[in-house]
Write a protein that holds these residues in place. Structure first.
Motif, PDB file in Angstrom:
ATOM      1  N   UNK A 162      40.698  48.986  34.222  1.00  0.00           N
ATOM      2  CA  UNK A 162      39.973  47.705  33.970  1.00  0.00           C
ATOM      3  C   UNK A 162      40.728  46.692  33.310  1.00  0.00           C
ATOM      4  N   UNK A 163      41.365  47.140  32.413  1.00  0.00           N
ATOM      5  CA  UNK A 163      42.241  46.085  31.401  1.00  0.00           C
ATOM      6  C   UNK A 163      43.334  45.450  32.219  1.00  0.00           C
ATOM      7  N   UNK A 164      43.914  46.485  33.092  1.00  0.00           N
ATOM      8  CA  UNK A 164      45.032  45.835  33.969  1.00  0.00           C
ATOM      9  C   UNK A 164      44.530  44.733  34.745  1.00  0.00           C
ATOM     10  N   UNK A 165      43.482  45.119  35.574  1.00  0.00           N
ATOM     11  CA  UNK A 165      42.670  44.290  36.500  1.00  0.00           C
ATOM     12  C   UNK A 165      42.575  42.846  35.859  1.00  0.00           C
ATOM     13  N   UNK A 166      41.788  42.997  34.646  1.00  0.00           N
ATOM     14  CA  UNK A 166      41.447  41.750  33.800  1.00  0.00           C
ATOM     15  C   UNK A 166      42.819  40.781  33.558  1.00  0.00           C
ATOM     16  N   UNK A 170      43.394  37.198  34.710  1.00  0.00           N
ATOM     17  CA  UNK A 170      43.269  36.068  33.853  1.00  0.00           C
ATOM     18  C   UNK A 170      44.748  35.380  33.995  1.00  0.00           C
ATOM     19  N   UNK A 171      45.660  35.712  34.998  1.00  0.00           N
ATOM     20  CA  UNK A 171      46.726  35.181  35.210  1.00  0.00           C
ATOM     21  C   UNK A 171      47.007  34.587  36.630  1.00  0.00           C
ATOM     22  N   UNK A 172      46.402  34.968  37.647  1.00  0.00           N
ATOM     23  CA  UNK A 172      46.644  34.611  38.927  1.00  0.00           C
ATOM     24  C   UNK A 172      45.318  34.950  39.630  1.00  0.00           C
ATOM     25  N   UNK A 173      45.425  34.231  40.830  1.00  0.00           N
ATOM     26  CA  UNK A 173      44.189  34.459  41.860  1.00  0.00           C
ATOM     27  C   UNK A 173      44.573  35.579  42.489  1.00  0.00           C
ATOM     28  N   UNK A 174      43.389  36.364  42.925  1.00  0.00           N
ATOM     29  CA  UNK A 174      43.579  37.505  43.702  1.00  0.00           C
ATOM     30  C   UNK A 174      42.561  37.547  44.689  1.00  0.00           C
ATOM     31  N   UNK A 175      42.842  37.664  45.747  1.00  0.00           N
ATOM     32  CA  UNK A 175      41.694  37.956  46.911  1.00  0.00           C
ATOM     33  C   UNK A 175      40.786  36.640  47.192  1.00  0.00           C
ATOM     34  N   UNK A 176      39.580  36.962  46.837  1.00  0.00           N
ATOM     35  CA  UNK A 176      38.534  35.843  47.135  1.00  0.00           C
ATOM     36  C   UNK A 176      38.355  35.154  45.996  1.00  0.00           C
ATOM     37  N   UNK A 177      39.003  35.697  44.830  1.00  0.00           N
ATOM     38  CA  UNK A 177      38.695  34.875  43.667  1.00  0.00           C
ATOM     39  C   UNK A 177      39.744  34.154  42.910  1.00  0.00           C
ATOM     40  N   UNK A 178      39.416  33.115  42.385  1.00  0.00           N
ATOM     41  CA  UNK A 178      40.542  32.173  41.647  1.00  0.00           C
ATOM     42  C   UNK A 178      40.905  32.953  40.293  1.00  0.00           C
ATOM     43  N   UNK A 183      39.640  34.794  29.085  1.00  0.00           N
ATOM     44  CA  UNK A 183      39.710  36.099  29.464  1.00  0.00           C
ATOM     45  C   UNK A 183      38.281  36.634  29.560  1.00  0.00           C
ATOM     46  N   UNK A 184      37.299  36.123  28.890  1.00  0.00           N
ATOM     47  CA  UNK A 184      35.857  36.360  29.353  1.00  0.00           C
ATOM     48  C   UNK A 184      35.659  36.276  30.701  1.00  0.00           C
TER      49      UNK A 184
END
Length: 231
Positions: A162-166, A170-178, A183-184
């Motif tokens: 999870x920490x790596x995914x966060x 926190x640094x780039x858009x991924x998939x459907x998410x900006x 951090x939160x």
């Protein structure tokens, strides 16, 4: 159009009836119509509550079919959504984890919703609602075992710490998410999807049968089905 936007359109183009994911939705729709024929053949009306539902999904089944079967579908979401075909659909603001209408429906239906409701206690509450408000259910969710995570559209995303995914969100858009605002917010985004394993999904919907949607050798999704013959 950016590469990310173009990839999303090619995979998740539901509006135009195209895209990789739409083909799976069509297969799922045929399975659902078979479920209808097996359980409600000849019924004068079929009432359905759809957790997290939209009109767009039901296009893959076909509105003519819905009218032919005289289906009345209540779409339950945390926020109100606009409805075009109000002879079929009704929009209700509600929480699938604690939804207790006065009437009981024929079917509790849900497509790719349970993985967004929280953690284990929330999954159990979702299941309890589905069991209590309808005679039958048809609940689909993406498989934890499939190598591509459908929300972040990334290989092995859900298998990473999870920490790596966060950190990535926190640094780039991924998939459907900006990209996360901070951090939160990145934690909120990562924790908004929790894919279920076959073992957990089977335990949750213990009174139904688990159907596996396959893509090659992999299980892409699970569908928990409880018909009238199982009551």
């Amino acid at each position: 159009m950016t590469m990310r936007a173009n990839l999303k359109k090619q995979i998740f183009n539901y509006e135009d009836g195209k895209g990789f994911a739409y083909e799976f939705r069509k297969r799922r729709s045929k399975f659902f119509m078979q479920f209808i024929d097996n359980n409600f053949d000849g019924a004068r009306e079929i009432t359905i509550v759809d957790f997290g539902g939209t009109e767009v999904f039901w296009k893959s089944i076909g509105f003519d079919y819905l009218r032919e079967k005289n289906m009345k579908i209540t779409l339950v979401n945390l926020e109100a959504i606009s409805i075009v075909d109000d002879d079929i659909f009704t929009s209700v603001v509600g929480d699938a984890r604690n939804y207790s209408p006065e009437q009981k429906y024929d079917i509790c239906f849900s497509n790719s919703c349970i993985e967004h409701v929280g953690q284990m206690t929330d999954f159990i509450d979702f299941r309890n609602s589905a069991q209590s408000i309808a005679k039958t259910y048809f609940i689909q969710t993406p498989s934890f075992h499939f190598p591509i995570e459908p929300h972040f559209v990334s290989i092995a995303w859900h298998w990473l710490p999870k920490a790596l995914r966060v950190l990535i969100v926190n640094n780039m858009s991924v998939g459907h998410f900006d990209k996360g605002k901070d951090l939160l917010d990145s934690y909120v985004i990562v924790e908004s999807c929790y894919l279920l394993s076959h073992k957990i999904f089977k335990k949750l919907f213990y009174d139904g049968k688990i159907h596996k949607e396959k893509f090659g050798f992999f299980t892409k999704s699970f569908i928990a089905v409880k018909g009238l013959e199982q009551i």
